[in-house]
Design a protein around this motif. Structure first.
Motif, PDB file in Angstrom:
ATOM      1  N   GLN A   1     -33.380  43.760 -27.211  1.00 39.78           N
ATOM      2  CA  GLN A   1     -34.152  44.915 -26.750  1.00 39.78           C
ATOM      3  C   GLN A   1     -34.512  44.792 -25.275  1.00 39.78           C
ATOM      4  O   GLN A   1     -34.507  45.792 -24.540  1.00 39.78           O
ATOM      5  N   THR A   2     -34.822  43.581 -24.842  1.00 37.88           N
ATOM      6  CA  THR A   2     -35.133  43.395 -23.423  1.00 37.88           C
ATOM      7  C   THR A   2     -33.900  43.668 -22.574  1.00 37.88           C
ATOM      8  O   THR A   2     -33.996  44.275 -21.498  1.00 37.88           O
ATOM      9  N   LEU A   3     -32.739  43.233 -23.052  1.00 38.61           N
ATOM     10  CA  LEU A   3     -31.501  43.506 -22.324  1.00 38.61           C
ATOM     11  C   LEU A   3     -31.241  45.010 -22.258  1.00 38.61           C
ATOM     12  O   LEU A   3     -30.860  45.539 -21.201  1.00 38.61           O
ATOM     13  N   LEU A   4     -31.451  45.713 -23.357  1.00 43.62           N
ATOM     14  CA  LEU A   4     -31.233  47.162 -23.379  1.00 43.62           C
ATOM     15  C   LEU A   4     -32.098  47.889 -22.353  1.00 43.62           C
ATOM     16  O   LEU A   4     -31.685  48.890 -21.764  1.00 43.62           O
ATOM     17  N   GLU A   5     -33.290  47.401 -22.128  1.00 42.69           N
ATOM     18  CA  GLU A   5     -34.229  48.038 -21.209  1.00 42.69           C
ATOM     19  C   GLU A   5     -33.946  47.696 -19.745  1.00 42.69           C
ATOM     20  O   GLU A   5     -34.478  48.337 -18.838  1.00 42.69           O
ATOM     21  N   HIS A   6     -33.105  46.687 -19.521  1.00 38.41           N
ATOM     22  CA  HIS A   6     -32.892  46.185 -18.165  1.00 38.41           C
ATOM     23  C   HIS A   6     -31.792  46.953 -17.442  1.00 38.41           C
ATOM     24  O   HIS A   6     -30.848  47.441 -18.059  1.00 38.41           O
ATOM     25  N   ASP A   7     -31.908  47.040 -16.112  1.00 40.27           N
ATOM     26  CA  ASP A   7     -30.892  47.734 -15.317  1.00 40.27           C
ATOM     27  C   ASP A   7     -29.529  47.052 -15.413  1.00 40.27           C
ATOM     28  O   ASP A   7     -28.497  47.699 -15.206  1.00 40.27           O
ATOM     29  N   ARG A   8     -29.498  45.779 -15.748  1.00 48.82           N
ATOM     30  CA  ARG A   8     -28.237  45.032 -15.849  1.00 48.82           C
ATOM     31  C   ARG A   8     -27.749  44.941 -17.297  1.00 48.82           C
ATOM     32  O   ARG A   8     -26.980  44.047 -17.643  1.00 48.82           O
ATOM     33  N   TRP A   9     -28.162  45.887 -18.119  1.00 46.64           N
ATOM     34  CA  TRP A   9     -27.859  45.814 -19.547  1.00 46.64           C
ATOM     35  C   TRP A   9     -26.354  45.769 -19.836  1.00 46.64           C
ATOM     36  O   TRP A   9     -25.924  45.180 -20.822  1.00 46.64           O
ATOM     37  N   ASP A  10     -25.542  46.369 -18.955  1.00 44.41           N
ATOM     38  CA  ASP A  10     -24.093  46.396 -19.172  1.00 44.41           C
ATOM     39  C   ASP A  10     -23.360  45.345 -18.334  1.00 44.41           C
ATOM     40  O   ASP A  10     -22.132  45.347 -18.254  1.00 44.41           O
ATOM     41  N   GLN A  11     -24.131  44.420 -17.741  1.00 41.72           N
ATOM     42  CA  GLN A  11     -23.536  43.359 -16.930  1.00 41.72           C
ATOM     43  C   GLN A  11     -23.726  41.975 -17.544  1.00 41.72           C
ATOM     44  O   GLN A  11     -23.092  41.004 -17.108  1.00 41.72           O
ATOM     45  N   VAL A  12     -24.597  41.863 -18.528  1.00 38.32           N
ATOM     46  CA  VAL A  12     -24.903  40.584 -19.162  1.00 38.32           C
ATOM     47  C   VAL A  12     -24.376  40.596 -20.597  1.00 38.32           C
ATOM     48  O   VAL A  12     -24.691  41.513 -21.368  1.00 38.32           O
ATOM     49  N   ALA A  13     -23.595  39.604 -20.945  1.00 41.68           N
ATOM     50  CA  ALA A  13     -23.017  39.528 -22.287  1.00 41.68           C
ATOM     51  C   ALA A  13     -24.029  38.951 -23.267  1.00 41.68           C
ATOM     52  O   ALA A  13     -24.631  37.909 -23.004  1.00 41.68           O
TER      53      ALA A  13
END
Length: 349
Positions: free
Chosen positions: A189-201
Motif C-alpha cells: 500500500q505504501t508503494l501504491l501511494e508513492h510517486d515511484r510506484w511503477d519504478q520499484v519492483a
C-alpha cells in the motif's frame, strides 16, 4: 545499470537465495558450491542472491571467504549461461553503513548488479540507521529493501520507513518477507501511494505464501487513476530447492495474472509448497532449522556432502531430517526430485 536492473526486476524474476556448501573441515566445498549454481541456472532461474540469510550471514565475518564465494558464483554463472540471458547477481550486504558500503564495492567489482540490504550485524537496527545505510550503499549499487521476519532477526518497520526508502532513486525493489499479511500489505500500500510506484519492483520473500503473493494484485486509486502492483517475482530461500518447479509456478502465475483467472491447480500447488516449506524451514521449532533445512534437502538429494553451517546454533531440529524426507516423498514435483537425479552428476563434474 540502475534502470536495467530495475526493469528486469519488474518484469518478474526467479532468484534463489544461494546456499553455502561446506566440507567436513568447515571450508568451502568448491565442487558442491559450483554444482548448486549450475543447478539453479539449469532450472531456469533468472538470477542468484549470494551472501543472504540462506548463504549464512556468518559468512560475512570472514571477508576473504565472502569474496571467494561471490567470485565463485559469478564465474560459474558466466560459464553456465549456455545462450541464456545473463543472470542477475544480487549481493546480500550486512553490518553497519561502513561495512555494507565496503561489501557493496567488493560485490560490484565481482560483477554483481544489485544489493539486498540485510539487517544482520548492525550495531543498532533502527529505521534511521537502515535508511542511512541504504542511502550510502545506493551510491555504489542499486539496492533492494528487505522486510525480514522477526523470528530470524528482522524488526517491525512502519509505513513511514517504506515511504522514505522508496524516496531513494537507488532503490529498485523490495523483498517483502515478514511472513505476515498485514505487514506485507503495509509495503504494497505504501508503494501504491508513492510517486515511484511503477519504478520499484515488489518481490515476494514470504516462503509460506509464494503463490498467493505472485497472483495477488494490490490496487489503489490515486489522483483519480487506479494503480496496481503485484509481486511478479521473488527472492526466496525456498527457491534454493525445487528451483525448476519454482520457475514453472512463477510462469504459471504470470500467465494467470495476465488472463485474469487463476486455475485451481495453481492454488493446489501453492498448498503443496506450504507443506514442503513447513518441513524445510522447521516451522515446528519457530524456524530454528531454516538454513540447515535447505542444506539438508540438497544433502539428501546428493548435491551437498553435509548440511553443516558456519553458525554453531544453525543445526537441524530433532526430527527435521525425517520430516524433510517425508516431504520429498509426498511432493517429488515441487522438490525437483527427477530433475536433480537426472542432472546431479553433470552439475558435480
Amino acid at each position: 545499470m540502475t534502470d536495467d536492473a530495475a526493469a528486469r526486476l519488474r518484469s518478474g524474476m526467479v532468484i534463489p537465495a544461494h546456499p553455502l556448501a561446506l566440507d567436513a573441515d568447515g571450508g568451502i566445498d568448491l565442487r558442491a558450491q559450483r554444482a548448486l549454481t549450475r543447478y539453479y541456472l539449469s532450472a531456469g532461474a533468472d538470477g542468484l542472491a549470494i551472501g543472504v540469510h540462506t548463504t549464512q550471514f556468518e559468512l560475512h565475518e570472514d571477508r576473504g571467504m565472502l569474496q571467494e564465494v561471490w567470485s565463485l558464483a559469478a564465474t560459474t554463472a558466466s560459464e553456465s549461461r549456455a545462450g541464456r540471458p545473463e543472470p542477475m547477481l544480487v549481493a546480500g550486504l550486512t553490518g553497519d553503513t561502513a561495512d555494507a558500503v565496503a561489501e557493496a564495492a567488493m560485490a560490484r567489482a565481482a560483477g554483481y548488479q544489485a544489493a539486498l540490504l540485510c539487517p544482520w550485524g548492525m550495531t543498532e537496527v533502527t529505521e534511521e540507521a537502515l535508511l542511512d545505510r541504504a542511502r550510502a550503499v545506493g551510491e555504489v549499487l542499486p539496492t533492494i529493501g528487505f522486510y525480514l521476519q522477526e523470528s530470524v532477526g528482522g524488526r517491525r518497520l512502519g509505513r513511514t520507513y517504506w515511504q522514505r526508502l522508496f524516496d531513494l532513486e537507488s532503490v529498485i525493489g523490495v523483498k517483502a518477507a515478514p511472513f505476515d499479511r498485514y505487514r506485507t500489505n503495509d509495503v504494497a500500500q505504501t508503494l501504491l501511494e508513492h510517486d515511484r510506484w511503477d519504478q520499484v519492483a515488489l518481490m515476494t520473500g514470504n516462503d509460506d505464501t509464494i503463490v498467493q503473493d505472485l497472483i495477488t494484485p494490490y490496487r489503489r486509486t490515486v489522483g483519480g487513476r487506479t494503480r496496481e502492483v503485484r509481486a511478479t517475482g521473488g527472492l526466496l530461500g525456498q527457491w534454493a530447492v525445487g528451483t525448476r518447479a519454482a520457475v514453472e509456478a512463477q510462469t504459471a502465475a504470470q500467465e494467470a495474472a495476465a488472463a485474469g483467472s487463476v486455475p485451481l491447480e495453481l492454488l493446489r500447488q501453492g498448498a503443496d509448497l506450504v507443506d514442503v516449506n513447513a518441513a524445510v524451514f522447521d516451522v515446528d521449532h519457530d524456524f530454528a532449522g531454516a538454513v540447515p533445512g535447505v542444506n539438508e534437502v540438497l544433502r539428501q538429494q546428493g548435491l551437498l556432502a553435509t548440511a553443516t553451517c558456519l553458525g554453531a546454533a544453525d543445526l537441524l531440529s530433532p526430527g527435521q531430517s525425517e520430516a524433510i524426507a517425508r516431504a520429498r516423498e509426498r511432493h517429488p514435483g515441487p522438490m525437483d526430485e527427477e530433475f536433480v537425479a537426472s542432472h546431479r552428476d553433470e552439475w558435480l563434474r
